[in-house]
Design an enzyme around this catalytic site. Structure first.
Site, PDB file in Angstrom:
ATOM      1  N   HIS A 220      -9.255 -19.431  -2.708  1.00 43.46           N
ATOM      2  CA  HIS A 220     -10.298 -18.670  -3.412  1.00 43.46           C
ATOM      3  C   HIS A 220     -10.505 -19.239  -4.811  1.00 43.46           C
ATOM      4  CE1 HIS A 220     -10.315 -14.658  -0.964  1.00 43.46           C
ATOM      5  NE2 HIS A 220     -10.399 -15.726  -0.201  1.00 43.46           N
TER       6      HIS A 220
ATOM      7  N   TYR B  78     -12.375  -6.213  -7.160  1.00 44.73           N
ATOM      8  CA  TYR B  78     -11.653  -5.144  -7.867  1.00 44.73           C
ATOM      9  C   TYR B  78     -12.714  -4.219  -8.460  1.00 44.73           C
ATOM     10  CZ  TYR B  78      -7.429  -8.115  -7.859  1.00 44.73           C
ATOM     11  OH  TYR B  78      -6.345  -8.875  -7.497  1.00 44.73           O
TER      12      TYR B  78
ATOM     13  N   PRO C 197       0.465  -3.599  -8.942  1.00 41.34           N
ATOM     14  CA  PRO C 197      -0.100  -4.691  -8.142  1.00 41.34           C
ATOM     15  C   PRO C 197      -1.472  -5.204  -8.594  1.00 41.34           C
ATOM     16  CG  PRO C 197      -0.177  -2.616  -6.925  1.00 41.34           C
ATOM     17  CD  PRO C 197       0.586  -2.340  -8.170  1.00 41.34           C
TER      18      PRO C 197
ATOM     19  N   LYS D 262       0.724 -10.051  -9.217  1.00 42.48           N
ATOM     20  CA  LYS D 262       1.745 -10.891  -9.857  1.00 42.48           C
ATOM     21  C   LYS D 262       3.163 -10.741  -9.313  1.00 42.48           C
ATOM     22  CE  LYS D 262      -0.600 -13.267 -12.724  1.00 42.48           C
ATOM     23  NZ  LYS D 262      -1.318 -13.932 -11.629  1.00 42.48           N
TER      24      LYS D 262
ATOM     25  N   TYR E  32      -4.811 -14.869 -14.083  1.00 46.42           N
ATOM     26  CA  TYR E  32      -4.828 -14.555 -12.640  1.00 46.42           C
ATOM     27  C   TYR E  32      -4.340 -15.744 -11.817  1.00 46.42           C
ATOM     28  CZ  TYR E  32      -6.284 -12.118  -8.409  1.00 46.42           C
ATOM     29  OH  TYR E  32      -6.286 -11.480  -7.198  1.00 46.42           O
TER      30      TYR E  32
HETATM   31  P1  RFL Z   1      11.952  -7.917  -2.111  1.00 46.24           P
HETATM   32  O1  RFL Z   1      10.796  -8.452  -1.367  1.00 46.24           O
HETATM   33  O2  RFL Z   1      12.004  -6.446  -2.334  1.00 46.24           O
HETATM   34  O3  RFL Z   1      13.270  -8.400  -1.359  1.00 46.24           O
HETATM   35  C1  RFL Z   1      14.535  -7.873  -1.677  1.00 46.24           C
HETATM   36  C2  RFL Z   1      15.385  -7.942  -0.435  1.00 46.24           C
HETATM   37  O4  RFL Z   1      16.684  -7.493  -0.736  1.00 46.24           O
HETATM   38  C3  RFL Z   1      17.135  -6.644   0.323  1.00 46.24           C
HETATM   39  N1  RFL Z   1      18.174  -5.758  -0.233  1.00 46.24           N
HETATM   40  C4  RFL Z   1      19.476  -5.938  -0.038  1.00 46.24           C
HETATM   41  N2  RFL Z   1      20.165  -6.867   0.651  1.00 46.24           N
HETATM   42  C5  RFL Z   1      21.524  -6.774   0.666  1.00 46.24           C
HETATM   43  N3  RFL Z   1      22.197  -5.786   0.035  1.00 46.24           N
HETATM   44  C6  RFL Z   1      21.559  -4.828  -0.673  1.00 46.24           C
HETATM   45  N4  RFL Z   1      22.239  -3.882  -1.299  1.00 46.24           N
HETATM   46  C7  RFL Z   1      20.133  -4.893  -0.726  1.00 46.24           C
HETATM   47  N5  RFL Z   1      19.186  -4.139  -1.319  1.00 46.24           N
HETATM   48  C8  RFL Z   1      18.016  -4.670  -1.010  1.00 46.24           C
HETATM   49  C9  RFL Z   1      15.868  -5.941   0.776  1.00 46.24           C
HETATM   50  O5  RFL Z   1      15.991  -5.433   2.108  1.00 46.24           O
HETATM   51  C10 RFL Z   1      14.851  -7.070   0.682  1.00 46.24           C
HETATM   52  O6  RFL Z   1      14.750  -7.800   1.863  1.00 46.24           O
HETATM   53  O7  RFL Z   1      12.088  -8.586  -3.541  1.00 46.24           O
HETATM   54  P2  RFL Z   1      11.775 -10.107  -4.038  1.00 46.24           P
HETATM   55  O8  RFL Z   1      12.336 -11.117  -3.100  1.00 46.24           O
HETATM   56  O9  RFL Z   1      12.120 -10.130  -5.473  1.00 46.24           O
HETATM   57  O10 RFL Z   1      10.163 -10.233  -3.881  1.00 46.24           O
HETATM   58  C11 RFL Z   1       9.297  -9.467  -4.692  1.00 46.24           C
HETATM   59  C12 RFL Z   1       8.021  -9.124  -3.931  1.00 46.24           C
HETATM   60  O11 RFL Z   1       8.353  -8.594  -2.672  1.00 46.24           O
HETATM   61  C13 RFL Z   1       7.138  -8.122  -4.691  1.00 46.24           C
HETATM   62  O12 RFL Z   1       7.106  -8.430  -6.060  1.00 46.24           O
HETATM   63  C14 RFL Z   1       5.672  -8.136  -4.185  1.00 46.24           C
HETATM   64  O13 RFL Z   1       5.576  -7.691  -2.859  1.00 46.24           O
HETATM   65  C15 RFL Z   1       4.805  -7.229  -5.056  1.00 46.24           C
HETATM   66  N6  RFL Z   1       3.437  -7.126  -4.561  1.00 46.24           N
HETATM   67  C16 RFL Z   1       2.506  -8.118  -4.812  1.00 46.24           C
HETATM   68  N7  RFL Z   1       2.878  -9.262  -5.430  1.00 46.24           N
HETATM   69  C17 RFL Z   1       1.982 -10.276  -5.617  1.00 46.24           C
HETATM   70  O14 RFL Z   1       2.350 -11.316  -6.180  1.00 46.24           O
HETATM   71  N8  RFL Z   1       0.685 -10.177  -5.214  1.00 46.24           N
HETATM   72  C18 RFL Z   1       0.223  -9.077  -4.574  1.00 46.24           C
HETATM   73  O15 RFL Z   1      -0.927  -9.079  -4.159  1.00 46.24           O
HETATM   74  C19 RFL Z   1       1.138  -7.973  -4.378  1.00 46.24           C
HETATM   75  N9  RFL Z   1       0.748  -6.866  -3.737  1.00 46.24           N
HETATM   76  C20 RFL Z   1       3.028  -5.989  -3.848  1.00 46.24           C
HETATM   77  C21 RFL Z   1       1.674  -5.893  -3.440  1.00 46.24           C
HETATM   78  C22 RFL Z   1       3.945  -4.992  -3.497  1.00 46.24           C
HETATM   79  C23 RFL Z   1       3.528  -3.906  -2.776  1.00 46.24           C
HETATM   80  N10 RFL Z   1       4.543  -2.946  -2.436  1.00 46.24           N
HETATM   81  C24 RFL Z   1       4.508  -2.045  -1.391  1.00 46.24           C
HETATM   82  C25 RFL Z   1       5.812  -2.935  -3.122  1.00 46.24           C
HETATM   83  C26 RFL Z   1       1.229  -4.799  -2.739  1.00 46.24           C
HETATM   84  C27 RFL Z   1       2.143  -3.794  -2.417  1.00 46.24           C
HETATM   85  C28 RFL Z   1       1.586  -2.605  -1.658  1.00 46.24           C
HETATM   86  C1  PHB Z   2      -3.284  -7.638  -1.309  1.00 46.23           C
HETATM   87  O1  PHB Z   2      -4.085  -8.299  -0.615  1.00 46.23           O
HETATM   88  O2  PHB Z   2      -2.364  -6.994  -0.798  1.00 46.23           O
HETATM   89  C2  PHB Z   2      -3.467  -7.594  -2.766  1.00 46.23           C
HETATM   90  C3  PHB Z   2      -4.363  -8.467  -3.359  1.00 46.23           C
HETATM   91  C4  PHB Z   2      -4.560  -8.419  -4.736  1.00 46.23           C
HETATM   92  C5  PHB Z   2      -3.853  -7.509  -5.486  1.00 46.23           C
HETATM   93  C6  PHB Z   2      -2.940  -6.655  -4.905  1.00 46.23           C
HETATM   94  C7  PHB Z   2      -2.746  -6.692  -3.519  1.00 46.23           C
HETATM   95  O3  PHB Z   2      -4.072  -7.468  -6.836  1.00 46.23           O
END
Ligand code: RFL
Ligand code: PHB
Length: 393
Positions: free
Chosen positions: A76, A204, A296, A300, A388
């Protein structure tokens, strides 16, 4: 008697941070064990981020998992910001010469798991009760249980990649750990559906009924979000209600191109800004959501996890290559400098795009002025684009 093992690096958490670190270290000839609390199906089923910065794509290439990403990811070169019926494109490529790639975190995780399993490097699922011994001047020791059997892993360093609810950050002494937090008074209700996206790029939208985001995973899979109350119940949001609300908030033009369909996932997530300092204590290094959370809106979270791993993998590789501790010693400061900038951007995007206040308040006027400025100023659009697509490492 516990089963005893050793590794150079013990990695707690098999999310994107832990798995990517494992792959980069393996390529540098450093061995690690990844301990993951959940099973493989659970980890591969989590629906989360969707937007990868350029730097994230480069890191995944470096880890050897760039092929499917380049085949299936959508490049994109801009995004749109909408206010009521007005839509403003932010031209990343024209303003800062960079793009982002839309490729789900779910797919990134699957690719990293496959690479690790193919290499034969240890990745232990369904690990319970991880505890950390991290004494001054000693090699750290991890205790954990698998299938009811106690294990011990002696390592040189521990990478705490266990997300926001993990044990790593909590193992820092209270007098050392300092946290900063903002909890926002709303959440995001997300819906994933196998329907084509309503626009070619992400939109957005700031709307008087609340924020909405039109995103995607592929040409045939859409991801949408709407701002909702924190205590909102999913059962009050049947699919039709979500689609109707999205059509209102995204405006008539986009509403006409929204294709609706049954949700394959629907969830509510709270929004939070959070930073824990320091990111290192003795031989334990925190990375990703274990150390920081962003709302979110700036896309980032995953990208910050990857930038932490960029610094940490280089620091650990340098230590094993030439015994240098300099990058290990500067890791926390280096990583946090970039974390705070991403925190600022995510807070700013969140503040600008959500409905917080009474329409007639000073704050609402400031928000309207911020958007008007963004729509009319190339400098403001450049600042958005620069953040971004991702600040340099
Ligand atoms: P994770 O992915 O939470 O992985 C951590 C892992 O550790 C395990 N764990 C354990 N393992 C052993 N012993 C324990 N005691 C443990 N406790 C936990 C867990 O089961 C898991 O597998 O963290 P990590 O690797 O730091 O990654 C971070 C990302 O997952 C997170 O920042 C992103 O998903 C955030 N996020 C977004 N980030 C973006 O860059 N762009 C996006 O568009 C974006 N959209 C989002 C998001 C997060 C969302 N949610 C639900 C949190 C949208 C959503 C809805
Ligand atoms: C997503 O596609 O899950 C998404 C994209 C952009 C954002 C947050 C989530 O800023």
């Amino acid at each position: 008697m516990a089963i005893s093992e050793t590794a150079q690096i013990g990695i707690i958490g098999g999310g994107p941070a832990g798995l990517l670190l494992g792959e980069l270290l393996r390529k540098a000839g450093v061995d690690s064990v990844v301990l993951e609390r959940r099973d493989r199906a659970y980890v591969e089923g989590r629906i989360r981020a969707g937007v990868l910065e350029n730097g994230t794509v480069s890191m995944l290439e470096e880890a050897g998992v760039g092929d499917r990403l380049h085949r299936e990811g959508l490049v994109h070169s801009g995004t749109e910001i909408a206010l009521g019926t007005r839509r403003q494109r932010i031209d990343f490529e024209g303003l800062v010469g960079k793009t982002v790639t839309v490729y789900g975190q779910t797919e990134v995780t699957k690719d990293l798991i496959e690479a690790r399993l193919r290499s034969g490097a240890p990745l232990v699922w369904s690990v319970e009760g991880v505890t950390i011994e991290n004494e001054e001047g000693e090699k750290p020791l991890l205790h954990y249980v698998v299938d009811g059997a106690p294990h011990q892993l002696r390592c040189d360093f521990i990478a705490g990649c266990d997300g926001f609810h993990g044990v790593s950050r909590q193992s820092l002494p209270a007098e050392i750990l300092k946290t900063y937090e903002r909890v926002y008074p709303f959440g995001w209700l997300g819906i994933l559906a196998d329907v084509p996206p309503c626009a070619h790029e992400l939109v957005y939208a700031n709307h008087e009924r609340g924020f909405a985001l039109a995103s995607m995973r592929s040409e045939t899979r859409s991801r949408y979000y709407i701002q909702c109350a924190l205590d909102e119940k999913l059962e009050n949001w049947p699919d039709e209600r979500v689609w109707d609300e999205l059509k209102l908030r995204l405006g008539p033009e986009l509403a006409a191109s929204i294709v609706t369909g049954p949700a394959i996932e629907k969830s509510i997530a709270p929004l939070r800004s959070f930073v824990a300092t320091p990111m290192r204590y003795r031989n334990l290094f925190l990375a990703g959501d274990a150390a920081h959370i962003v709302p979110p809106t700036g896309a980032k979270g995953l990208n910050l996890a990857v930038s932490d791993i960029h610094y940490l993998s280089r620091a650990l590789s340098a230590f094993y290559r030439d015994g240098s501790r300099a990058l290990l010693d500067s890791y926390s400061d280096t990583a946090l400098a970039r974390v705070w900038k991403a925190e600022r951007f995510s807070w700013w995007m969140t503040s600008m795009l959500h409905k917080f206040h009474d329409e007639d308040s000073f704050e609402a006027r400031m928000q309207a002025a911020e958007l008007q400025y963004l729509f009319s100023s190339r400098a403001a659009q450049t600042a958005l684009a620069e953040n971004y697509v991702g600040l340099p490492y």
